[in-house]
Design an enzyme around this catalytic site. Structure first.
Site, mmCIF file in Angstrom:
data_model
loop_
_atom_site.group_PDB
_atom_site.id
_atom_site.type_symbol
_atom_site.label_atom_id
_atom_site.label_comp_id
_atom_site.label_asym_id
_atom_site.label_seq_id
_atom_site.Cartn_x
_atom_site.Cartn_y
_atom_site.Cartn_z
ATOM 1 C CB SER A 108 -0.922 0.002 1.224
ATOM 2 O OG SER A 108 -1.836 -1.065 1.149
ATOM 3 C CE LYS A 153 -5.257 -1.136 1.969
ATOM 4 N NZ LYS A 153 -4.001 -1.878 2.052
ATOM 5 C CE LYS A 199 1.962 2.392 4.532
ATOM 6 N NZ LYS A 199 1.299 1.503 3.537
#
Length: 304
Positions: A107, A182, A250
């Site tokens: 990701s 995502k 993140k």
């Protein structure tokens, strides 16, 4: 007769797997169970031993892992790690054979995926960005949702491999599209966990039977995959990491930055991003993202 029949069967592509963490280890093992040859590399020797014990081959370097691979799959924490394993003399692009297909399941930022696809094309290597949702449980059970960006022909080539890893597999658009979807997924998950955490503290402070309350809530419109997967975490205060706060921090940075770039407002997402950041700042970054409950408890005056 059987020899002729066997020789006529299509051979499965040889797979190199880079990154054998919480997600990568069970995913690579599912490929082994599906009959693929998997050569893996990661920095932790115990993870290489685990792959070998499952029937895979442990490589001594990235170059060694990818040299003869038809398909290279990467699953590492963030954009800097993807860049580190992809570029440079010891990286994937310099050592994979022309025509290989690189499937990055990390990701990362959409911009990193687009840049990687462009650099790989110069080497004759095809790329898909294919991040996943479903956490450790989804990886183990091979029921991940996989959102893919790239060329349709490459997606069709990759689909049998992805079907050994997940249940919902969708081509979302050109390079970077999988990462964009995502990012949206991580926004929804974080906001959902935060809402569940607030409900848990509210219910407990009200003296309600928490297990009964979560059962009935999960059977109605408030029900969700998040609540199903994380209900026991909340009930037992079990925050063993399936997906760490550090990684969700993140990801919230990715989605807020990407939204700013396209002019999309994320007012609730921005608040939850700050709550994730505060939890990390208080030393809980290594816990599961269901530990957002701890942040709500602190705000509500409860010792944690």
């Amino acid at each position: 007769m059987s020899t002729l029949a066997d020789s006529s069967r299509p051979t499965r592509p040889a797979v190199a797997w880079i990154g054998l963490g919480i997600m990568g280890s069970p995913m690579s093992e599912n490929l082994l169970k599906a009959g693929y040859q998997v050569t893996g590399f990661t920095l932790e020797q115990d993870k290489l031993d685990r792959l070998a014990a499952a029937g895979g081959t442990a490589a001594s370097s990235i170059a060694d892992a990818v040299r003869d691979a038809d398909v290279v799959i990467t699953m590492v924490p963030a954009s800097p790690q993807v860049e580190a394993i992809s570029y440079g003399p010891e990286g994937i692009l310099e050592n994979a054979k022309p025509g290989a297909l690189l499937i990055d399941m990390s990701s990362i930022t959409p911009q990193t995926s687009v840049a990687l696809a462009k650099a790989a094309a110069d080497k004759g290597i095809r790329v898909l960005d294919a991040p996943v949702s479903g956490g450790e449980a989804g990886a183990i059970e091979a029921v991940l949702s996989i959102m893919v960006g790239g060329e349709k022909a490459d997606f069709e080539t990759a689909k049998p491999i992805l079907e050994a890893l997940g249940k919902t597999i969708v081509l979302c658009g050109p390079h970077g599209s999988g990462q964009t979807v995502k990012a949206a997924n991580q926004l929804i998950v974080a906001v959902n966990i935060q809402a569940c955490a607030e409900a848990v503290v509210f219910l407990e402070k009200s003296g309600v039977d928490l297990a009964a309350a979560l059962d009935v809530l999960n059977g109605g419109l408030a029900g969700s995959t998040v609540l199903t997967r994380k209900k026991d975490n909340f009930l037992n205060r079990d925050f063993k990491p399936g997906f760490r706060i550090d990684l969700h921090h993140k990801d919230m940075g990715i989605v807020t930055d990407a939204a700013r770039n396209v002019g999309a407002a994320l007012p609730v997402g921005a608040v939850v991003a700050q709550l994730v950041a505060s939890l990390r700042a208080q030393g809980d970054g290594g816990l599961d993202h269901s530990a957002l409950l701890r942040a709500v408890e602190r705000l509500s005056g409860r010792e944690v």
